[in-house]
Structures are given as structure tokens and as C-alpha cells.
Design an enzyme around this catalytic site. Sequence first.
Site, PDB file in Angstrom:
ATOM      1  N   GLY A  12       0.787  -1.239   0.000  1.00 11.24           N
ATOM      2  CA  GLY A  12       0.000   0.000   0.000  1.00 11.24           C
ATOM      3  C   GLY A  12       0.815   1.284   0.000  1.00 11.24           C
ATOM      4  CG  MET A  90      -1.163  -8.011  -6.737  1.00 11.66           C
ATOM      5  SD  MET A  90      -0.545  -6.860  -7.994  1.00 11.66           S
ATOM      6  CE  MET A  90       0.886  -7.746  -8.544  1.00 11.66           C
ATOM      7  CG  HIS A 109       1.818  -2.181 -15.382  1.00 13.36           C
ATOM      8  ND1 HIS A 109       1.470  -3.430 -14.919  1.00 13.36           N
ATOM      9  CD2 HIS A 109       2.837  -2.359 -16.257  1.00 13.36           C
ATOM     10  CE1 HIS A 109       2.243  -4.336 -15.507  1.00 13.36           C
ATOM     11  NE2 HIS A 109       3.083  -3.720 -16.321  1.00 13.36           N
TER      12      HIS A 109
HETATM   13  C1  GAR Z   1       3.309  -1.288  -7.336  1.00 20.18           C
HETATM   14  O1  GAR Z   1       4.632  -1.320  -7.835  1.00 20.18           O
HETATM   15  C2  GAR Z   1       2.323  -1.321  -8.482  1.00 20.18           C
HETATM   16  O2  GAR Z   1       2.769  -0.648  -9.623  1.00 20.18           O
HETATM   17  C3  GAR Z   1       2.247  -2.807  -8.738  1.00 20.18           C
HETATM   18  O3  GAR Z   1       2.252  -3.406  -7.468  1.00 20.18           O
HETATM   19  C4  GAR Z   1       2.987  -2.564  -6.568  1.00 20.18           C
HETATM   20  C5  GAR Z   1       2.139  -2.301  -5.368  1.00 20.18           C
HETATM   21  O4  GAR Z   1       2.869  -1.638  -4.387  1.00 20.18           O
HETATM   22  N1  GAR Z   1       1.070  -3.154  -9.482  1.00 20.18           N
HETATM   23  C6  GAR Z   1       1.010  -4.173 -10.316  1.00 20.18           C
HETATM   24  O5  GAR Z   1       1.955  -4.903 -10.548  1.00 20.18           O
HETATM   25  C7  GAR Z   1      -0.336  -4.347 -10.972  1.00 20.18           C
HETATM   26  N2  GAR Z   1      -0.252  -5.352 -11.984  1.00 20.18           N
HETATM   27  P1  GAR Z   1       2.138  -0.924  -3.195  1.00 20.18           P
HETATM   28  O6  GAR Z   1       1.155  -1.939  -2.597  1.00 20.18           O
HETATM   29  O7  GAR Z   1       3.268  -0.578  -2.239  1.00 20.18           O
HETATM   30  O8  GAR Z   1       1.441   0.288  -3.739  1.00 20.18           O
END
Ligand code: GAR
Length: 217
Positions: A12, A90, A109
Site C-alpha cells: 500500500g 493483484m 503498473h
Molecule cells: C506497485 O509497484 C504497483 O505498480 C504494482 O504493485 C505494486 C504495489 O505496491 N502493481 C502491479 O503490478 C499491478 N499489476 P504498493 O502496494 O506498495 O502500492
Amino acid sequence: MLRIGVLVSGSGTNLQSIINACKSGELNAKVVIVVSDNKDAYALRRAEHAGIPTSVVMKEDFRSRLDFDMEVVRILRESRVNLVALAGFMRIVTPEFIRSFPGRIMNIHPALLPSFPGLNVRQKAIDHGVRFSGCTVHFVDEGVDTGPIIIQAAVPVYPDDTEEVLRDRILRLEHRIYPKAIELFEQGRLRIEGRKVFIKGMKKQEDGYLVNPPLDS
Ligand code: GAR
């Protein structure tokens, strides 16, 4: 004021950047609900700490992806959200979910789309030997990471990068471009035409460029 519903699965940090931008007044918006498909997501603690209501929706409690998504839609509607922000969520959402909030769902992304859609994309970028990667905020359409692009940030990639190093280099920019994309939306400056997103009053950088390695190296 724009009412944002944020969908999360993990730590998050992007949620936190949106919360911070709302709190500081940089964004004329409020996160009104955080929904997670993972009860252990640290993102839920961040929301609670900020006094934001949370909801956990677990896939094992539903017979189908559609039933799951309709429960999330119900929660978001109950919170009267005007924008749905996927922030490290996800799961692939169903067309029915997308049609419930037309033109009002964004995703972030960790790659320069349309390169490297899907999962494990930082390692894929390193393994491919690209000189740049980055992050993309886009509107969500019915494909996987295919929707109209709002904003992108590029970072250099080096052959000896580890996934962790590249992840952190990209994340620092994620935390800046997601609030910016939301700000543009909130200001009514985004217009989707086919694949393109036009931004009212956007500054152009006619001479802007990035070269890696630098030309003087
Ligand atoms: C982030 O890097 C986001 O871009 C990626 O997951 C991470 C979440 O981090 N999203 C994906 O890969 C979507 N396919 P966070 O929970 O610390 O924001």
C-alpha cells in the site's frame, strides 16, 4: 470533492501517496474506502491509521469472479465513490466491474506500457536488457494493462540492477505520478478519445529527451 475508492492487495505505498496528497491539500479528494482481497495486506493498516474505512473481500467466499466483483462494486457504490484507483490490486477485474464505473477506473503498473504488461515485470525488463523502464497510470479497459495511458515516468535500467533496486527506483516515481493522474482527473482535464488521453492545458516538452547511457559518458 472527489471521492476515491482504492483497491489494494499488498503493502500500500501507492495508497499512502494518495492519502498523503489528499491530506496535504495537494489533491482536492478524499479516500473514502479501501478494499482489499488480502486480509493481511499492510495497506489495510495504513488505511486504518489514516481513519479510512476498510473492507476485506476474499475470493474463497465467492463462487465466481463475477460474484466477487459485484460485491466490490456494491461496497464502492455504498461509499459513493467517483473514482476507483487500483493500487497494487493483484486481480484482473471483470468487464462487468469495468462497466459499473465507465471511464472512472485507473490502475498503476510498474513498467512503460505497452512493454511488459502482466506480472514480474521489473525482472522481465532487467532480463530483456532495456535501458529504460518506469511506470504508467492508465484507465482500465477490458484487456490486461491495455487501457488509455494518462501519465508515464521513465527511469534508467542498468544491467546489474537487482529487481529490488529497480522496484524502488520505479516506486519513487509511482508515488508522484499516481496523485498527479488523480489531480488531472479531479480537475476535469482528461478526455479519452479511442486509445488516447488528451490533457487540457498540458505543457509540451518539445525538446525533452532521456538517453541512457548519457551521450557524454
Ligand atoms: C506497485 O509497484 C504497483 O505498480 C504494482 O504493485 C505494486 C504495489 O505496491 N502493481 C502491479 O503490478 C499491478 N499489476 P504498493 O502496494 O506498495 O502500492
